[in-house]
Design an enzyme around this catalytic site. Structure first.
Site, PDB file in Angstrom:
ATOM      1  CG  ASP A 243       1.346  10.749 -31.079  1.00  0.00           C
ATOM      2  OD1 ASP A 243       1.125   9.513 -30.837  1.00  0.00           O
ATOM      3  OD2 ASP A 243       0.372  11.796 -30.852  1.00  0.00           O
TER       4      ASP A 243
ATOM      5  CD  GLU B 174       0.395   6.628 -33.894  1.00  0.00           C
ATOM      6  OE1 GLU B 174      -0.195   5.796 -33.332  1.00  0.00           O
ATOM      7  OE2 GLU B 174       0.122   7.768 -33.614  1.00  0.00           O
TER       8      GLU B 174
END
Ligand code: NOJ
Length: 527
Positions: free
Chosen positions: A211, A268
């Protein structure tokens, strides 16, 4: 270039993103869980996916639905706890399916013991130094330390009350106030992440989606900025993201991953400059990076071609594997973005043509569109933090419809699902679409099967061919594979070749409006 035998499993994999709250509920609380996922593995096997990516399943108060982690080395009881995850891993591996899960290293939950310790400790203490606490500016420190905004809206700083009851320091949170950013200059932070990586890898996890992989490192002094910090994670010129020190963090992560050579990291990376993006997938950093150019591309030939070319070019800079994403839990679903299911199916076929790893988001294979929810149903923290100006991402997170004619469509035994399901989805359930040769589900199954089995789906080279206005035609590899996309409102003549799949029935032998097709040409049309 690596040969098929030496390619890692992810180099041409189809990943399936499960949003665990919304996939399948085994215990009737209206929220999906891991035994629910396990019970649907045969479905995913039939769909033909190679790997799962589970959005976060770790212990969390769920302020951002799992992206606020209070214990990174345990599974939330809401999802069935660690035992349910072990059952899922075993059952997936029995089917030859890999299991990857989200890892959230940029921030923790405010309920994480470290943050609770920091709140109880003194300014300047070791406990505070695991996060980014600063004194405020202005009279009595009453103004935030800088002008950064939260991605979800509002300030990215929250002021605390010190243990002695006085107004105190501020802490940084690029997302919700319940997601304090960690201080990655503190070596304890990486040491703890290493424990987390090993904990899951030793339990058989096949890798991690990382993330905010372009976050974590912050510029020294946390300077004010003039760039527009729209409520998103675009990095270009934004001091909150893509600081060069982040690469050392990725190198350290890779060192741990190298002990588990069959496991993958997928970052990401909301970075759009090709050279900057490529730095994340250098040989000693991430294995894969999400490239979000396709998500951002309009349904427009020039935009789509530009996104494909740049995604390939960025990966090629580091000889890395390209990745393709049209949907995930943060963006508006394809049929809504592109103005129809027909268009979304065509775009799916385009991405499934391309070399590299393709990500499919749960429900994409059913052709689900975004759902407009009433204000009172909204759960995304963005809605509150933006002062009810940005509705947030709930519309793409509605539970998956499995069977039956009324909500909850076999998702749960409870009708009180965590987000309401629209009655119109009766026509889109897995049950209705299974075995229907024209359904979107059957289309995805066939496309994935063909991608995996036809020998023409090899080669990393893309070649653009002359094509009528409003259409795209490109070849992949040397075995004659062609993909044509028609964005016109009228049918378009297909190039010569054997048609192997079309996203919509042909019209008089021509490619239907807003459809795409795969052909195999025995004559090289480039000559
Ligand atoms: C990106 C995730 O995809 C998103 O859902 C989440 O809200 C933020 N990171 C914060 O963790």
């Amino acid at each position: 270039m690596s040969t098929a035998q030496h390619e890692p499993w992810w180099a041409r994999a189809v990943f399936y993103q499960v949003y665990p709250r919304s996939f399948a509920d085994s215990d009737g609380d209206g929220i999906g869980d891991l035994d629910g996922v396990t019970s649907r593995l045969d479905y995913l096997d039939r769909l033909g996916v190679d790997a799962l990516w589970l959005s976060p399943i770790m212990v969390s108060p769920m302020a951002d639905h799992g992206y606020d982690v209070a214990d990174p080395r345990d599974v939330d009881p809401l999802f069935g706890g660690l035992a349910a995850f072990e059952r899922l891993i075993a059952a997936a591996h029995e089917r030859g399916m890999k299991v990857t899960t989200d890892l959230v290293p940029n921030h923790t939950s405010s309920q994480h013991p470290w943050f609770q310790e920091a709140l109880a400790a003194e300014p300047g203490s070791a406990a505070r130094n695991r996060y980014i606490f600063r004194d405020g500016r202005g009279p009595g420190g009453s103004e935030p330390p800088n002008n950064w905004q939260s991605v979800f809206g509002g300030l990215s700083w929250t002021r605390i009350v010190e243990p002695d009851g006085t107004p105190g320091q501020w802490y940084l949170h690029l997302f919700d106030a319940e997601q304090p950013d960690l201080n990655w200059d503190n070596p304890e932070v990486f040491d703890d992440l290493e424990k987390t990586l090993r904990f899951w890898l030793e339990r058989g996890v096949d890798g991690f989606r990382i993330d905010v992989a372009h976050g974590m490192a912050k510029p020294p002094g946390l300077p004010d900025t003039d760039v527009e910090m729209r409520p998103r994670m675009l990095s270009d010129g934004d001091p909150r993201f893509n600081h060069p020190d982040v690469h050392e963090i990725h190198r350290n992560i890779r060192t741990v991953m190298n002990d588990f050579p069959d496991a993958v990291t997928i970052g990401e990376v909301w970075v759009f400059d090709n050279a900057s993006w490529a730095e994340y997938v250098r040989a000693d950093e991430l294995h894969l990076g999400f490239n979000f150019r396709m998500v951002r591309a309009e349904y427009d030939i020039t935009d789509i071609r530009d996104a494909i070319e740049n995604t390939l070019a960025a990966a090629a800079l580091e000889n890395a594997t390209p990745t393709w994403t049209l949907e995930n839990h943060d963006v508006v679903r394809g049929p809504t973005r592109y103005g129809g299911l027909v268009q979304a199916r065509a775009m799916a076929l385009v991405t499934l043509t391309l070399p590299g790893a393709v990500f499919v988001y749960n429900g994409q294979e059913l052709g689900l569109a975004n759902v407009e929810l009433p204000d009172e149903a909204l759960q995304d923290p963005t809605w509150e933090r933006s002062g009810h100006t940005v509705r947030g991402r709930d519309g793409c997170r509605i539970p998956v419809p499995w069977s039956g004619d009324t909500p909850p469509f076999g998702f749960s035994t409870s009708t009180d699902t965590w987000l309401p399901m629209p009655p119109e989805w009766a026509a889109l359930t897995v049950e209705k679409q299974s075995g229907d040769p024209d359904s979107t589900l059957t289309f995805f199954q066939r496309a994935i099967e063909i991608r995996h089995t036809r020998p023409e789906f090899t080669g990393n080279r893309i070649e653009w061919l002359d094509a009528p206005r409003g259409t795209l035609v490109f070849g992949r590899g040397d075995a004659g594979l062609l993909c044509m996309l028609n964005t016109n409102d009228r049918a378009a003549p297909l190039p010569d070749g054997e048609l192997i799949l079309a996203s919509a029935p042909l019209i008089g032998g021509k490619l239907a409006p807003h459809a795409a097709a795969w052909l195999v040409s025995s004559v090289d049309p480039r000559r």
